[in-house]
Design a protein around this motif. Structure first.
Motif, short mmCIF file in Angstrom:
data_model
loop_
_atom_site.label_atom_id
_atom_site.label_comp_id
_atom_site.label_asym_id
_atom_site.label_seq_id
_atom_site.Cartn_x
_atom_site.Cartn_y
_atom_site.Cartn_z
N MET A 78 15.56 -41.41 11.28
CA MET A 78 16.60 -40.91 12.13
C MET A 78 16.22 -39.50 12.57
SD MET A 78 18.91 -43.20 12.29
CE MET A 78 19.89 -44.41 11.52
N GLY A 79 17.03 -38.95 13.44
CA GLY A 79 16.73 -37.65 14.04
C GLY A 79 17.12 -36.50 13.13
N GLY A 80 16.69 -35.33 13.50
CA GLY A 80 17.03 -34.14 12.76
C GLY A 80 18.32 -33.55 13.30
N GLY A 81 19.24 -33.30 12.44
CA GLY A 81 20.51 -32.73 12.87
C GLY A 81 20.42 -31.22 12.95
N ASN A 82 21.57 -30.61 13.12
CA ASN A 82 21.62 -29.16 13.22
C ASN A 82 21.16 -28.49 11.93
OD1 ASN A 82 22.47 -29.12 15.83
ND2 ASN A 82 24.64 -29.07 15.33
N GLY A 83 21.42 -29.13 10.80
CA GLY A 83 21.00 -28.57 9.51
C GLY A 83 19.49 -28.47 9.41
N ALA A 84 18.78 -29.50 9.90
CA ALA A 84 17.32 -29.50 9.85
C ALA A 84 16.75 -28.44 10.79
CB ALA A 84 16.78 -30.88 10.21
N LYS A 85 17.35 -28.31 11.95
CA LYS A 85 16.88 -27.30 12.91
C LYS A 85 17.09 -25.90 12.37
CE LYS A 85 17.71 -30.17 16.95
NZ LYS A 85 18.51 -30.35 18.17
N SER A 86 18.22 -25.70 11.72
CA SER A 86 18.51 -24.38 11.14
C SER A 86 17.52 -24.06 10.04
CB SER A 86 19.93 -24.33 10.60
OG SER A 86 20.86 -24.49 11.62
N GLN A 87 17.19 -25.05 9.23
CA GLN A 87 16.24 -24.84 8.14
C GLN A 87 14.86 -24.49 8.70
OE1 GLN A 87 16.75 -24.50 4.94
NE2 GLN A 87 14.59 -24.19 4.53
N GLN A 88 14.45 -25.19 9.74
CA GLN A 88 13.16 -24.88 10.36
C GLN A 88 13.14 -23.47 10.93
OE1 GLN A 88 12.71 -28.00 13.22
NE2 GLN A 88 11.69 -29.40 11.77
N ALA A 89 14.25 -23.05 11.55
CA ALA A 89 14.33 -21.70 12.10
C ALA A 89 14.26 -20.66 10.99
CB ALA A 89 15.62 -21.54 12.89
N ARG A 90 14.91 -20.94 9.86
CA ARG A 90 14.83 -19.99 8.73
C ARG A 90 13.42 -19.89 8.20
NH1 ARG A 90 20.07 -22.00 7.63
NH2 ARG A 90 19.28 -23.76 6.42
N GLU A 91 12.71 -21.02 8.13
CA GLU A 91 11.33 -21.00 7.65
C GLU A 91 10.42 -20.25 8.61
OE1 GLU A 91 10.37 -25.10 7.11
OE2 GLU A 91 11.64 -25.30 5.33
N ARG A 92 10.63 -20.44 9.91
CA ARG A 92 9.83 -19.72 10.91
C ARG A 92 10.07 -18.22 10.82
NH1 ARG A 92 11.13 -23.61 14.67
NH2 ARG A 92 12.87 -22.34 15.34
N ASN A 93 11.32 -17.82 10.70
CA ASN A 93 11.65 -16.40 10.61
C ASN A 93 11.12 -15.78 9.34
OD1 ASN A 93 12.91 -16.44 13.09
ND2 ASN A 93 14.94 -16.84 12.23
N ALA A 94 11.13 -16.53 8.25
CA ALA A 94 10.58 -16.02 6.99
C ALA A 94 9.07 -15.82 7.11
CB ALA A 94 10.92 -16.97 5.85
N ALA A 95 8.40 -16.72 7.81
CA ALA A 95 6.95 -16.58 8.00
C ALA A 95 6.63 -15.37 8.86
CB ALA A 95 6.39 -17.84 8.63
N LYS A 96 7.45 -15.13 9.89
CA LYS A 96 7.24 -13.95 10.75
C LYS A 96 7.47 -12.66 9.97
CE LYS A 96 8.51 -15.95 15.20
NZ LYS A 96 9.49 -15.92 16.29
N ALA A 97 8.47 -12.67 9.11
CA ALA A 97 8.80 -11.46 8.35
C ALA A 97 7.68 -11.11 7.38
CB ALA A 97 10.11 -11.65 7.61
N GLY A 98 6.95 -12.09 6.91
CA GLY A 98 5.86 -11.85 5.96
C GLY A 98 4.64 -11.23 6.60
N LYS A 99 4.53 -11.26 7.91
CA LYS A 99 3.35 -10.74 8.60
C LYS A 99 3.34 -9.22 8.65
CE LYS A 99 2.61 -14.75 11.52
NZ LYS A 99 2.56 -15.25 12.88
N GLY A 100 4.46 -8.60 8.48
CA GLY A 100 4.52 -7.15 8.52
C GLY A 100 4.96 -6.65 9.88
N PRO A 101 4.99 -5.35 10.05
CA PRO A 101 5.47 -4.77 11.31
C PRO A 101 4.51 -5.09 12.45
CG PRO A 101 4.59 -3.06 9.92
CD PRO A 101 4.62 -4.32 9.09
N SER A 102 5.06 -5.24 13.63
CA SER A 102 4.24 -5.56 14.79
C SER A 102 4.17 -4.37 15.74
CB SER A 102 4.80 -6.78 15.51
OG SER A 102 6.11 -6.52 15.94
N SER A 103 4.23 -3.18 15.21
CA SER A 103 4.20 -1.98 16.02
C SER A 103 2.78 -1.68 16.49
CB SER A 103 4.72 -0.79 15.21
OG SER A 103 4.60 0.39 15.95
#
Length: 77
Positions: free
Chosen positions: A1-26
């Motif tokens: 079956m398809g991914g609901g809003n919960g799955a999309k939110s979880q993927q977004a949280r994982e993406r944001n956590a990966a970006k935060a681990g890279k450090g500042p982008s200044s």
């Protein structure tokens, strides 16, 4: 079956956590390292990508009596 809003939110949280681990982008450190042209009179630094009209403006406003050659003797176009 398809991914609901919960799955999309979880993927977004994982993406944001990966970006935060890279450090500042200044770019402040890389911009500071690129300041390779320096006025011999007042020691003001300019980025290596500065064009002659910008340097001419500095000479006209700050050191009009000394001239371009006195400010930037190593400048090559």
């Amino acid at each position: 079956m398809g991914g609901g809003n919960g799955a999309k939110s979880q993927q977004a949280r994982e993406r944001n956590a990966a970006k935060a681990g890279k450090g500042p982008s200044s770019q402040l450190k890389s911009n500071a390292a690129a300041m390779s042209i320096q006025c011999n009179i007042c020691k003001q630094a300019f980025q290596s990508t500065a064009k002659k009209p910008m340097l001419d403006q500095h000479v006209d406003s700050k050191h009009s009596k000394q001239g371009f050659a006195a400010c930037f003797p190593n400048y090559t176009a």
